[in-house]
Design an enzyme around this catalytic site. Structure first.
Site, PDB file in Angstrom:
ATOM      1  N   ASP A  94      90.437  34.668  28.010  1.00  0.00           N
ATOM      2  CA  ASP A  94      89.653  34.173  29.155  1.00  0.00           C
ATOM      3  C   ASP A  94      89.930  35.027  30.395  1.00  0.00           C
ATOM      4  O   ASP A  94      90.210  34.516  31.476  1.00  0.00           O
ATOM      5  CB  ASP A  94      89.977  32.708  29.428  1.00  0.00           C
ATOM      6  CG  ASP A  94      88.921  32.024  30.305  1.00  0.00           C
ATOM      7  OD1 ASP A  94      87.812  32.582  30.424  1.00  0.00           O
ATOM      8  OD2 ASP A  94      89.215  30.964  30.874  1.00  0.00           O
ATOM      9  N   GLY A 139      91.549  20.551  36.333  1.00  0.00           N
ATOM     10  CA  GLY A 139      90.548  20.903  35.341  1.00  0.00           C
ATOM     11  C   GLY A 139      90.590  19.926  34.187  1.00  0.00           C
ATOM     12  O   GLY A 139      91.323  18.927  34.215  1.00  0.00           O
ATOM     13  N   MET A 199      91.786  20.393  31.306  1.00  0.00           N
ATOM     14  CA  MET A 199      92.984  20.525  30.476  1.00  0.00           C
ATOM     15  C   MET A 199      94.280  20.257  31.217  1.00  0.00           C
ATOM     16  O   MET A 199      95.265  19.855  30.609  1.00  0.00           O
ATOM     17  CB  MET A 199      93.031  21.930  29.871  1.00  0.00           C
ATOM     18  CG  MET A 199      91.898  22.204  28.906  1.00  0.00           C
ATOM     19  SD  MET A 199      91.857  23.935  28.406  1.00  0.00           S
ATOM     20  CE  MET A 199      91.359  24.721  29.926  1.00  0.00           C
ATOM     21  N   LYS A 232      89.047  36.856  33.534  1.00  0.00           N
ATOM     22  CA  LYS A 232      87.982  36.768  34.538  1.00  0.00           C
ATOM     23  C   LYS A 232      88.625  36.829  35.920  1.00  0.00           C
ATOM     24  O   LYS A 232      89.832  36.579  36.064  1.00  0.00           O
ATOM     25  CB  LYS A 232      87.187  35.472  34.373  1.00  0.00           C
ATOM     26  CG  LYS A 232      88.027  34.201  34.472  1.00  0.00           C
ATOM     27  CD  LYS A 232      87.189  32.961  34.167  1.00  0.00           C
ATOM     28  CE  LYS A 232      88.047  31.693  34.175  1.00  0.00           C
ATOM     29  NZ  LYS A 232      87.252  30.496  33.830  1.00  0.00           N
ATOM     30  N   PRO A 233      87.870  37.159  36.957  1.00  0.00           N
ATOM     31  CA  PRO A 233      88.464  37.303  38.294  1.00  0.00           C
ATOM     32  C   PRO A 233      89.181  36.046  38.783  1.00  0.00           C
ATOM     33  O   PRO A 233      90.173  36.138  39.499  1.00  0.00           O
ATOM     34  CB  PRO A 233      87.261  37.636  39.181  1.00  0.00           C
ATOM     35  CG  PRO A 233      86.299  38.306  38.250  1.00  0.00           C
ATOM     36  CD  PRO A 233      86.465  37.589  36.937  1.00  0.00           C
ATOM     37  N   ASN A 283      91.010  34.114  37.130  1.00  0.00           N
ATOM     38  CA  ASN A 283      92.340  34.043  36.520  1.00  0.00           C
ATOM     39  C   ASN A 283      93.240  35.203  36.920  1.00  0.00           C
ATOM     40  O   ASN A 283      94.321  35.364  36.373  1.00  0.00           O
ATOM     41  CB  ASN A 283      92.221  33.990  34.988  1.00  0.00           C
ATOM     42  CG  ASN A 283      91.792  32.618  34.500  1.00  0.00           C
ATOM     43  OD1 ASN A 283      91.930  31.623  35.205  1.00  0.00           O
ATOM     44  ND2 ASN A 283      91.254  32.560  33.289  1.00  0.00           N
ATOM     45  N   LYS A 338     102.070  23.052  36.409  1.00  0.00           N
ATOM     46  CA  LYS A 338     100.867  22.710  35.652  1.00  0.00           C
ATOM     47  C   LYS A 338     101.215  21.577  34.699  1.00  0.00           C
ATOM     48  O   LYS A 338     102.091  21.710  33.846  1.00  0.00           O
ATOM     49  CB  LYS A 338     100.351  23.927  34.885  1.00  0.00           C
ATOM     50  CG  LYS A 338      99.085  23.637  34.069  1.00  0.00           C
ATOM     51  CD  LYS A 338      98.605  24.883  33.340  1.00  0.00           C
ATOM     52  CE  LYS A 338      98.084  25.906  34.303  1.00  0.00           C
ATOM     53  NZ  LYS A 338      97.477  27.072  33.594  1.00  0.00           N
ATOM     54  N   GLY A 348      94.968  22.062  42.233  1.00  0.00           N
ATOM     55  CA  GLY A 348      93.936  22.455  41.290  1.00  0.00           C
ATOM     56  C   GLY A 348      93.837  21.446  40.168  1.00  0.00           C
ATOM     57  O   GLY A 348      94.824  20.799  39.814  1.00  0.00           O
TER      58      GLY A 348
END
Length: 685
Positions: free
Chosen positions: A137, A24, A26, A139-140, A142, A44, A22
């Protein structure tokens, strides 16, 4: 400062970085192995664009410590923190079942599932809020799921960090994701836990109706609706829901935080009461993620199934390269169904040996059989599956035990001896449908060897799974790239060619299809899977030349039985006949199957050596790299390519596609519902 690709293969204080799963603005997330604990973890790593921001690095460190202190069964745990190459990283539990977004993208969830997830997520949020931590944040995407469907809130604190730095979300200077953002977030105001509860209410709305309450062409437009517009009643979208839900959801989505439910617990109780039931705890999900699978990018980017719109639907084409070139991608979402309770059952006793399960069925009528050696092999250390056991079914066709043949004590497979001698490989002038990579026809000689009489079936493959705990790449997509980093594989069907999440060897068409039968040829297996099976069985994959000679002997015939296929003949091979629902079907023939067939069903289609199913049913992996020049140079040195050849054609091909010389090629991690394999060995003990 390292580039993203330079982290691969690095050792980070007990963690070995394996691959990127993954990325992003950040952070980058990597799959890593922790050998000391024999487990996979997610690492991460702070984005290279931010490592020189000392304030950002300090906050990243501080947030990792805060999240590590959140010990709750529905919050994704942080295991470790460290710094390498002047870059901070967090080590987290690796959750392999996808995300809640994977489920809601399919459509509304049943009430029991909605209550389950509301209860689990609500408990996690109430706990975090009690410690003064606000997610910001929710949301599905996450919400991660494990292989039993349990939910975990992930990515705490990132929005708070971004607020103090120079980065913003969605280009509008606001923190969060517009579709799930509370009105106070949209205004840029200070928020508390009630903002998270608003976001949770949006998720509940989406689980109930299959859509979010507010949508627009721009992020600003969505945020303005959250601030100003009342949410449509859920019963307006889904009329079968109880009307008592409307005021409950309306309160949870109140513009003023003071008007909302003060805790997730109270919100959950109100939803349960509206349904006239109690809160549901525990695994009630009716379409859970695949047992013991490892979703990689789905865990972080919430992809479920892709429709590859540019696949050819006619047979005899080069499907492998077409797959890599797939253009249109539409998220559809199919989630695997529960394993059936018929053929396959949970293992409660030791796995029987192959000799007990299958060789005992053999009734030699002539010469005695010879045992194939049981050669031990090393299976990659990804053994997190809970094995299942094939019970009360034969796992191979009853061997004919013809003179000179052998039976493997490992998997019960009958092996046919191919004597040394001359061969012709490639297509000659007698084949008008020959492709460039099948030409020119070459001749040579080769030593003798043994090859499986039948394609490996599902029951035999299950023995391998039971004994080793091996996970196929459809279940654990380690070493995969492109679309194949997701669990599942490509499914060819009359409705289109799709990448189906959680399709695997027991459910080769995913949760919407039927569980396959033990005697059918196994599919949804990669080259890597096939090679591991053959090594476990004490054999190996055949080379292309070995496969070709076993199918065509030394006369260069077009089909294993000769040069012709009667259009009305359904007795020689499983191909796209009147039962097939593809446009290329031959309505004159009836081979008795719509998909894969029971192995050995077409004795009239045997090769000159008596090997079965070398035309149609499933195309078979061979241990030879693809060369687009065909046999122009022969023997062909190993080309520099990375794709392996499959031979033999499939159940969806027309007659030209099941010619013995027809070939396709795939990367070693690719898998689909038309490719299987058989094994070979050079010698017996």
């Amino acid at each position: 400062m390292l580039k993203t690709s330079e982290w691969i293969g690095r050792e980070l204080k007990g963690y070995t970085i394996v691959e990127l799963i993954g990325s992003g603005s950040m952070a980058d997330v990597f799959l890593a192995r922790q050998p000391s604990m024999n487990r996979w973890v997610a690492v991460k790593v702070l984005s290279g664009a931010l490592v020189n921001d000392s304030q950002f690095v300090a906050r990243f460190r501080q947030e990792s410590q805060i999240v590590a202190a959140l010990e709750h069964p529905h919050i994704l745990p942080v295991i470790d923190y460290g710094e390498a190459e002047d870059t901070p990283y967090m080590v987290m539990r690796y959750v392999s079942g996808g995300t809640l977004q994977d489920l809601v993208q399919k459509g509304p969830l049943p009430p029991k599932e909605v209550l389950r997830y509301l209860n689990e997520l609500g408990q996690g949020l109430d706990y975090a809020h009690s410690l003064g931590v606000v997610h910001r944040d929710i949301k599905p995407k996450n919400i991660l799921l494990d292989t039993r469907g349990n939910s975990f809130i992930s990515d705490f604190g990132l929005a708070k960090i971004v607020r103090g730095g120079s980065l913003t979300h969605s280009g509008v200077g606001m923190i969060g994701t517009p579709h799930y953002m509370s009105p106070e977030q949209g205004r840029g105001q200070v928020v508390d836990g009630r903002s998270d509860l608003y976001s949770l209410a949006v998720i509940v709305y989406e689980m109930l109706t299959g859509r979010v309450p507010f949508d627009a062409d721009s992020a600003v437009g969505i945020v303005m609706q959250h601030i100003n517009d009342p949410a449509p009643n859920v019963t307006r979208i889904a009329s079968t829901l109880p009307p008592k839900l409307d005021p409950v959801i309306a309160r949870a989505l109140s513009k003023n935080p003071d008007d909302r439910y003060p805790t997730a617990h109270e919100f959950t109780d109100a939803v349960a009461e509206a349904f006239g039931t109690a809160v549901v705890n525990g695994p009630v999900i009716s379409r859970p993620p695949l047992t013991a699978g490892h979703s990689k990018k789905d865990t972080w980017s919430a992809r479920a199934m892709r429709t590859l719109s540019n696949f050819p639907q006619n047979a005899g084409q080069r499907r492998g390269p077409m797959l890599l070139m797939g253009a249109g991608v539409a998220v559809l979402a199919i989630v695997a169904a529960l394993w059936g309770s018929g053929v396959f059952a949970s293992a409660t006793t030791a796995t029987p040996t192959a000799t007990q399960a299958s060789v005992a069925q053999a009734s030699p009528t002539s010469a005695p059989t010879t045992a194939v050696p049981n050669t031990p092999t090393s299976i990659p250390p990804t053994l997190t599956a809970t094995p299942t056991l094939v019970t009360n079914v034969p796992i191979v066709p009853t061997p004919t035990s013809e003179p000179g043949n052998a039976i493997s004590p490992k998997d019960g497979m009958e092996l046919v001896y191919i004597p040394p001698g001359p061969f012709l490989i490639g297509s000659g002038e007698n084949d008008p449908n020959a492709q460039t990579d099948e030409k020119p026809q070459r001749e040579g000689t080769m030593p003798g060897y043994w090859i499986d009489k039948y394609e490996v079936n599902v029951g035999q493959f299950q023995l391998f799974i039971n004994e080793t705990g091996y996970e196929t790449q459809a279940q654990n997509p380690r070493g995969s790239f492109g679309i194949y980093v997701d669990m599942g594989g490509v499914v060819f069907s009359p409705l289109g060619t799709n990448y189906v999440l959680n399709a695997y060897y027991l459910f080769p068409e995913g949760g919407g299809g039927e569980q396959t039968e033990a005697l059918r040829a196994v599919v949804m297996v990669s080259y890597t899977d096939a090679k591991n099976y053959c090594e476990w069985a004490g054999r190996r994959l055949p080379t292309e030349v070995e496969w070709d000679r076993a199918a065509r002997s030394n006369d260069g015939r077009i089909y294993p039985w000769g040069n012709e296929l009667d259009p009305a003949d359904g007795t020689r091979a499983n191909y796209c006949d009147r039962n097939c629902r593809f446009v290329q079907r031959n309505t004159n023939a009836d081979d008795g199957f719509t998909r894969t067939s029971v192995v050995g069903s077409y004795p009239a289609g045997a090769s000159p050596f008596g090997v079965l199913d070398m035309a149609g049913n499933v195309q078979e992996w061979v241990d030879t790299l693809y060369d687009p020049l065909g046999f122009f140079i022969f023997p062909t040195p190993n080309p520099n390519g990375t794709q392996y050849i499959t031979r033999g054609g499939t159940w969806l091909d027309k007659p030209t596609g099941i010619r013995a010389s027809s070939k396709t090629r795939y990367a070693p991690y690719e898998r689909n519902n038309i490719t299987g394999f058989r094994c070979a060995t050079s010698e017996l003990p």
